[in-house]
Design a protein around this motif. Sequence first.
Motif, PDB file in Angstrom:
ATOM      1  N   LEU A 228       0.830  -1.199   0.000  1.00 49.54           N
ATOM      2  CA  LEU A 228       0.000   0.000   0.000  1.00 49.54           C
ATOM      3  C   LEU A 228       0.868   1.254   0.000  1.00 49.54           C
ATOM      4  CD1 LEU A 228      -2.676   1.574   0.334  1.00 49.54           C
ATOM      5  CD2 LEU A 228      -2.394   1.296   2.808  1.00 49.54           C
ATOM      6  N   PHE A 229       1.824   1.318   0.912  1.00 49.56           N
ATOM      7  CA  PHE A 229       2.653   2.510   1.018  1.00 49.56           C
ATOM      8  C   PHE A 229       3.527   2.699  -0.216  1.00 49.56           C
ATOM      9  CE2 PHE A 229       1.092   2.855   5.192  1.00 49.56           C
ATOM     10  CZ  PHE A 229       1.530   4.040   5.756  1.00 49.56           C
ATOM     11  N   HIS A 230       3.958   1.594  -0.808  1.00 49.47           N
ATOM     12  CA  HIS A 230       4.761   1.680  -2.029  1.00 49.47           C
ATOM     13  C   HIS A 230       3.934   2.269  -3.161  1.00 49.47           C
ATOM     14  CE1 HIS A 230       7.092   0.402  -5.544  1.00 49.47           C
ATOM     15  NE2 HIS A 230       8.132   0.321  -4.723  1.00 49.47           N
ATOM     16  N   LYS A 231       2.732   1.775  -3.338  1.00 49.08           N
ATOM     17  CA  LYS A 231       1.838   2.301  -4.372  1.00 49.08           C
ATOM     18  C   LYS A 231       1.483   3.757  -4.077  1.00 49.08           C
ATOM     19  CE  LYS A 231      -1.285   2.185  -7.739  1.00 49.08           C
ATOM     20  NZ  LYS A 231      -0.910   2.090  -9.174  1.00 49.08           N
ATOM     21  N   ARG A 236       2.672   9.805  -6.284  1.00 49.37           N
ATOM     22  CA  ARG A 236       3.013  11.227  -6.243  1.00 49.37           C
ATOM     23  C   ARG A 236       3.472  11.714  -7.615  1.00 49.37           C
ATOM     24  NH1 ARG A 236       7.567   8.662  -5.751  1.00 49.37           N
ATOM     25  NH2 ARG A 236       9.572   9.687  -6.185  1.00 49.37           N
ATOM     26  N   LEU A 237       4.060  10.793  -8.407  1.00 48.95           N
ATOM     27  CA  LEU A 237       4.581  11.163  -9.725  1.00 48.95           C
ATOM     28  C   LEU A 237       3.475  11.586 -10.681  1.00 48.95           C
ATOM     29  CD1 LEU A 237       7.169   8.255 -10.101  1.00 48.95           C
ATOM     30  CD2 LEU A 237       7.608  10.608  -9.361  1.00 48.95           C
ATOM     31  N   ASN A 238       2.282  11.057 -10.460  1.00 50.12           N
ATOM     32  CA  ASN A 238       1.144  11.402 -11.314  1.00 50.12           C
ATOM     33  C   ASN A 238       0.142  12.307 -10.600  1.00 50.12           C
ATOM     34  OD1 ASN A 238       2.104   9.673 -13.394  1.00 50.12           O
ATOM     35  ND2 ASN A 238       1.252   7.906 -12.298  1.00 50.12           N
ATOM     36  N   GLY A 241       0.852  18.698  -7.221  1.00 48.63           N
ATOM     37  CA  GLY A 241       0.026  19.645  -6.503  1.00 48.63           C
ATOM     38  C   GLY A 241      -1.032  19.015  -5.624  1.00 48.63           C
ATOM     39  N   VAL A 242      -0.997  17.685  -5.460  1.00 48.07           N
ATOM     40  CA  VAL A 242      -1.994  16.982  -4.650  1.00 48.07           C
ATOM     41  C   VAL A 242      -1.315  16.469  -3.386  1.00 48.07           C
ATOM     42  CG1 VAL A 242      -3.670  15.090  -4.571  1.00 48.07           C
ATOM     43  CG2 VAL A 242      -3.220  16.292  -6.728  1.00 48.07           C
ATOM     44  N   LYS A 243      -1.921  16.701  -2.224  1.00 48.13           N
ATOM     45  CA  LYS A 243      -1.316  16.230  -0.976  1.00 48.13           C
ATOM     46  C   LYS A 243      -1.523  14.727  -0.831  1.00 48.13           C
ATOM     47  CE  LYS A 243      -5.173  17.292   2.220  1.00 48.13           C
ATOM     48  NZ  LYS A 243      -6.186  17.703   1.253  1.00 48.13           N
ATOM     49  N   GLU A 244      -0.650  14.108  -0.059  1.00 51.29           N
ATOM     50  CA  GLU A 244      -0.651  12.653   0.072  1.00 51.29           C
ATOM     51  C   GLU A 244      -1.958  12.118   0.647  1.00 51.29           C
ATOM     52  OE1 GLU A 244      -0.409  11.997   3.829  1.00 51.29           O
ATOM     53  OE2 GLU A 244      -0.735  14.113   3.502  1.00 51.29           O
TER      54      GLU A 244
END
Length: 341
Positions: A228-231, A236-238, A241-244
Amino acid sequence: MPLCNDSSRNHAVAVALLFTGALYIFFSTRSNSDTISTHLQNINIPQPVFPQEELGAVLESAAAGNNNTVIIALVNRAYVEEVGEGRTMLDLFLGSFWEGEGTIPLLDHLLLVATDQTAYDRCRFRKLHCYKMDTKGVDLAGEKVFMSAGFIEMMWRRTHFLLDVLRRGYHILFTDTDVLWLRNPFSRLSNNGSLDMQISVDSNNVEAGHLINTGFFHVRSNNKTISLFHKWYDMRLNSPGVKEQDVLQKLLATGFFDQLGLNVAFLNTTQFSGFCEDSPDMGAVTTVHANCCRHIPAKVFDLTLVLSDWKSYKASHVNDKWSPHHKCGSSWKDNHYVPKT
């Protein structure tokens, strides 16, 4: 005359004997010195024992005696600098452990991850478990106002760090530093191992969907959560401007949690409260998060009131009303606010 010649001859002999003796002592001493030097060179001097890799060592120490679980919070210079009346965000955070019920021993398992040298030094001064995160190429020391580029970058760096900890086999209870710990949350969390993740929400309104908040969550280290954390981090690459938090919400909404077979629980705001939705019951509240708040001065002001409300409740068990979060409410309209850099 002959007497004089004999005297001179005796004098010369004496000088020669003295010179010969000096030479003997010199070379004898040098020989002994060389022998000692050679002996020392032949001694097998033990090789230096290098310390265990720093992160591994501090994680092992913080998780000891706590079911391989480490409490992690992220701090930067802005969180350790004074904000009005000598208060800091870190002061309030740590102060809540001292004022909370059953929370003081948990400081032994708290790891403060510093993004800069100032925050790291302040952590060391307080004699806590400390680790300085590698932030090469980006300055994360100053205040990162909600949804600024710096804020988003810091959240993604945090996600990557937590992924590293999970890969090392440690379970994590992550907490933002603007979360007050009023009771021991481990007594409220499931600890039977059946849940992979337990995460806070902004609201208990299930019909609106589980509005998750990554400011407080418990996650076990296993293949599912690591995936999950890896995905999550890769997305973030796609997601410029979007927060995690929004990216994780999307993974939940699109069924990725189900694909991994994750067992997830969403923490009720009655126990795990926040400024978005106050807990109605001080007898049950465990943590209070200064969410739905834009900047640090407002958080510090309103969290100070929360801690005061809590102290009053502990003293009388009568006061069960939270002070209004006026500063945080108005922080969204504070267009002239300039964060410290």
